[in-house]
Design a protein around this motif. Structure first.
Motif, PDB file in Angstrom:
ATOM      1  N   THR A 233      29.572  36.964  37.539  1.00  0.00           N
ATOM      2  CA  THR A 233      28.600  36.489  38.612  1.00  0.00           C
ATOM      3  C   THR A 233      27.280  37.461  38.073  1.00  0.00           C
ATOM      4  OG1 THR A 233      29.023  38.551  39.932  1.00  0.00           O
ATOM      5  CG2 THR A 233      30.144  36.544  40.396  1.00  0.00           C
ATOM      6  N   ASN A 234      26.240  37.333  38.816  1.00  0.00           N
ATOM      7  CA  ASN A 234      25.124  38.192  38.484  1.00  0.00           C
ATOM      8  C   ASN A 234      25.127  39.679  38.623  1.00  0.00           C
ATOM      9  OD1 ASN A 234      23.109  36.309  37.645  1.00  0.00           O
ATOM     10  ND2 ASN A 234      22.820  35.562  39.719  1.00  0.00           N
ATOM     11  N   ASP A 235      26.319  40.210  39.214  1.00  0.00           N
ATOM     12  CA  ASP A 235      26.513  41.397  39.457  1.00  0.00           C
ATOM     13  C   ASP A 235      27.028  42.202  38.319  1.00  0.00           C
ATOM     14  OD1 ASP A 235      25.965  41.353  42.423  1.00  0.00           O
ATOM     15  OD2 ASP A 235      27.743  41.334  42.898  1.00  0.00           O
ATOM     16  N   ASP A 236      27.661  41.021  37.032  1.00  0.00           N
ATOM     17  CA  ASP A 236      28.103  41.523  36.030  1.00  0.00           C
ATOM     18  C   ASP A 236      26.982  41.643  34.689  1.00  0.00           C
ATOM     19  OD1 ASP A 236      30.751  41.652  37.062  1.00  0.00           O
ATOM     20  OD2 ASP A 236      30.743  39.552  36.811  1.00  0.00           O
ATOM     21  N   LEU A 237      25.766  41.092  35.199  1.00  0.00           N
ATOM     22  CA  LEU A 237      24.790  40.830  34.258  1.00  0.00           C
ATOM     23  C   LEU A 237      23.610  41.873  34.418  1.00  0.00           C
ATOM     24  CD1 LEU A 237      24.798  37.265  33.988  1.00  0.00           C
ATOM     25  CD2 LEU A 237      25.764  38.660  32.484  1.00  0.00           C
ATOM     26  N   PRO A 238      22.690  42.148  33.627  1.00  0.00           N
ATOM     27  CA  PRO A 238      21.375  42.839  33.589  1.00  0.00           C
ATOM     28  C   PRO A 238      20.638  42.378  34.606  1.00  0.00           C
ATOM     29  CG  PRO A 238      21.878  42.693  31.177  1.00  0.00           C
ATOM     30  CD  PRO A 238      22.754  41.573  32.146  1.00  0.00           C
ATOM     31  N   GLY A 239      20.531  41.216  34.994  1.00  0.00           N
ATOM     32  CA  GLY A 239      19.591  40.671  35.754  1.00  0.00           C
ATOM     33  C   GLY A 239      20.443  39.216  36.391  1.00  0.00           C
ATOM     34  N   LYS A 240      19.386  38.741  37.370  1.00  0.00           N
ATOM     35  CA  LYS A 240      19.998  37.542  37.929  1.00  0.00           C
ATOM     36  C   LYS A 240      19.680  36.209  36.989  1.00  0.00           C
ATOM     37  CE  LYS A 240      19.068  38.585  42.529  1.00  0.00           C
ATOM     38  NZ  LYS A 240      18.448  38.524  43.975  1.00  0.00           N
ATOM     39  N   TRP A 241      20.587  36.269  36.050  1.00  0.00           N
ATOM     40  CA  TRP A 241      20.550  35.384  34.756  1.00  0.00           C
ATOM     41  C   TRP A 241      21.369  34.079  35.005  1.00  0.00           C
ATOM     42  CZ3 TRP A 241      21.150  38.726  29.807  1.00  0.00           C
ATOM     43  CH2 TRP A 241      20.120  39.690  29.599  1.00  0.00           C
ATOM     44  N   LEU A 242      22.277  34.015  35.831  1.00  0.00           N
ATOM     45  CA  LEU A 242      23.178  32.997  36.328  1.00  0.00           C
ATOM     46  C   LEU A 242      21.930  32.135  37.456  1.00  0.00           C
ATOM     47  CD1 LEU A 242      26.645  34.241  36.459  1.00  0.00           C
ATOM     48  CD2 LEU A 242      25.730  32.604  34.737  1.00  0.00           C
ATOM     49  N   GLN A 243      21.519  31.317  36.908  1.00  0.00           N
ATOM     50  CA  GLN A 243      20.483  30.201  37.772  1.00  0.00           C
ATOM     51  C   GLN A 243      20.996  29.120  37.567  1.00  0.00           C
ATOM     52  OE1 GLN A 243      16.299  31.507  37.407  1.00  0.00           O
ATOM     53  NE2 GLN A 243      17.007  33.804  36.798  1.00  0.00           N
ATOM     54  N   ASP A 244      21.872  28.447  38.426  1.00  0.00           N
ATOM     55  CA  ASP A 244      22.136  27.154  38.240  1.00  0.00           C
ATOM     56  C   ASP A 244      22.959  27.088  37.076  1.00  0.00           C
ATOM     57  OD1 ASP A 244      22.593  24.486  38.594  1.00  0.00           O
ATOM     58  OD2 ASP A 244      20.717  23.735  38.547  1.00  0.00           O
ATOM     59  N   PRO A 245      23.989  27.635  36.776  1.00  0.00           N
ATOM     60  CA  PRO A 245      24.486  27.629  35.362  1.00  0.00           C
ATOM     61  C   PRO A 245      25.154  26.009  35.144  1.00  0.00           C
ATOM     62  CG  PRO A 245      25.792  28.819  36.668  1.00  0.00           C
ATOM     63  CD  PRO A 245      24.583  28.738  37.464  1.00  0.00           C
ATOM     64  N   CYS A 246      24.804  25.479  34.119  1.00  0.00           N
ATOM     65  CA  CYS A 246      25.453  24.249  33.917  1.00  0.00           C
ATOM     66  C   CYS A 246      26.283  24.003  32.690  1.00  0.00           C
ATOM     67  CB  CYS A 246      24.294  23.321  33.729  1.00  0.00           C
ATOM     68  SG  CYS A 246      23.195  22.968  35.540  1.00  0.00           S
ATOM     69  N   GLY A 247      25.516  23.942  31.485  1.00  0.00           N
ATOM     70  CA  GLY A 247      26.349  23.870  30.333  1.00  0.00           C
ATOM     71  C   GLY A 247      27.002  25.368  30.134  1.00  0.00           C
ATOM     72  N   ALA A 248      28.104  25.153  29.166  1.00  0.00           N
ATOM     73  CA  ALA A 248      28.786  26.146  28.634  1.00  0.00           C
ATOM     74  C   ALA A 248      29.340  25.875  27.335  1.00  0.00           C
ATOM     75  CB  ALA A 248      29.778  26.877  29.629  1.00  0.00           C
ATOM     76  N   GLN A 249      29.822  26.745  26.568  1.00  0.00           N
ATOM     77  CA  GLN A 249      30.553  26.651  25.205  1.00  0.00           C
ATOM     78  C   GLN A 249      31.331  27.907  24.967  1.00  0.00           C
ATOM     79  OE1 GLN A 249      28.201  25.251  22.134  1.00  0.00           O
ATOM     80  NE2 GLN A 249      30.001  25.315  20.430  1.00  0.00           N
ATOM     81  N   VAL A 250      32.637  27.834  24.821  1.00  0.00           N
ATOM     82  CA  VAL A 250      33.416  28.925  24.196  1.00  0.00           C
ATOM     83  C   VAL A 250      33.373  28.661  22.634  1.00  0.00           C
ATOM     84  CG1 VAL A 250      35.783  29.911  24.346  1.00  0.00           C
ATOM     85  CG2 VAL A 250      34.705  28.775  26.080  1.00  0.00           C
ATOM     86  N   LEU A 251      32.928  30.065  22.355  1.00  0.00           N
ATOM     87  CA  LEU A 251      32.966  30.146  20.860  1.00  0.00           C
ATOM     88  C   LEU A 251      34.228  30.268  20.139  1.00  0.00           C
ATOM     89  CD1 LEU A 251      29.529  32.246  20.380  1.00  0.00           C
ATOM     90  CD2 LEU A 251      29.993  29.583  20.193  1.00  0.00           C
TER      91      LEU A 251
END
Length: 313
Positions: A233-251
């Motif tokens: 969640t955004n609590d885990d990040l330096p800022g409010k970077w999760l803003q409508d998270p859509c795409g993702a990829q696992v490397l």
């Protein structure tokens, strides 16, 4: 860090005792959304496509599969096209309803497609457009746009389909029967349920399923039994970077790259893409200063090395 940079860092350490230089991670990627383009490792756009897209893949031979957003004249129901490495475009599927929301090139050489509309459905078609599988999706019909998103065919022949306003990722058998479901509602304050909308669902070889939840601004990982084993969640990040998270990829290294579709609208400095480790350390970001977001994407290479396919996205 490129191979050359790593070798130079090691040589400097051995010869002069200098600490190894830690270079930033670099990626090139293919972006889908209102704007469709390729960005190189230096952050420069090297290719653009003159239409909006919802999903897509770069294949090993350099060709691309693009899921086109609906357009008033040419594709009112959306479409799927193939762009050969020489630039030649071929129509694979012309949508028959309101939207085509995803097109997954399978290991069998077919394409998994979802259509949203009055009769939402899943199709698997051959290269020449022959329908091999066709069954209705078990989802709400009131809001067509929020019926489905990134559907994928799994190695066992079943299908994983996010249903946004049903707050669930549903696994279908080849005959259309529901054989599994991941509930993306989460507990809130005072026992209040938060109905988060699943957008992308990625099944790993371990059997776990990683899900981006758009309106909930979180990423959830379920184990094979449906238990939540990891949450970002955004609590885990330096800022409010999760803003409508859509795409993702696992490397291949297990890190997760996430696209925040709304990033940039209010703050153009917010990263459109960012890579995070499983211990929630951010190791790479992409910001372009534009208000137009990235819907989904595909990381093409890391530190100059091609990411092996098929992409887990």
């Amino acid at each position: 860090m490129t191979t050359y940079s790593r070798l130079l860092s090691l040589v400097l350490f051995v010869l002069v005792g200098a600490p190894p230089v830690v270079a930033e991670v670099t990626h090139s990627f293919l972006a889908f959304g209102k704007n469709t383009y390729i960005v190189d490792a230096d952050g420069k756009k090297t290719w653009t496509y003159p239409a909006a897209t919802r999903d897509g893949y770069m294949l090993d031979d350099g060709s691309m599969i693009l899921t086109l957003s609906k357009s008033k004249k040419k594709y009112p129901g959306g479409a799927v096209v193939k762009i050969a490495s020489d630039g030649k475009e071929t129509l694979i599927w012309k949508g028959t309803q309101s939207e085509v929301n995803s097109a997954h090139p399978t290991d069998d050489g077919t394409y998994l497609i979802t259509e949203a509309g009055a009769n939402p459905r899943l199709l698997e078609i051959s290269e020449d457009g022959k329908v091999l599988v066709d069954f209705p999706l078990v989802c709400q019909k009131k809001n067509i746009h929020l019926q489905t998103r990134m559907a994928r065919k799994l190695p066992d022949g079943t299908y994983l389909v996010p249903h946004l306003l049903d707050f669930a990722v549903v696994q279908y058998a080849a005959d259309g029967q529901v054989i599994g479901k991941f509930d993306t509602t989460v507990e809130g304050d005072s026992d209040h349920k938060i109905h988060t909308w699943p957008f992308t669902a990625i099944r790993s070889p371990s059997g776990n399923t990683l899900v981006t939840c758009t309106n909930g601004n979180r990423v959830i990982e379920f184990d094979i039994d449906g238990k939540v084993v990891w949450t970002l969640t955004n609590d885990d990040l330096p800022g409010k970077w999760l803003q409508d998270p859509c795409g993702a990829q696992v490397l291949p290294n297990g890190n997760v790259v996430i696209a925040s579709y709304a990033a940039g609208r209010a703050d153009t400095k917010a990263p459109k893409l960012f890579e995070v480790t499983k211990d929630k350390k951010v190791v790479w970001t992409y910001t372009n200063g534009e208000k137009v977001g990235i819907h989904t994407f595909q990381i093409l290479d890391t530190d100059g090395v091609k990411v092996p396919g098929p992409a887990m996205k």
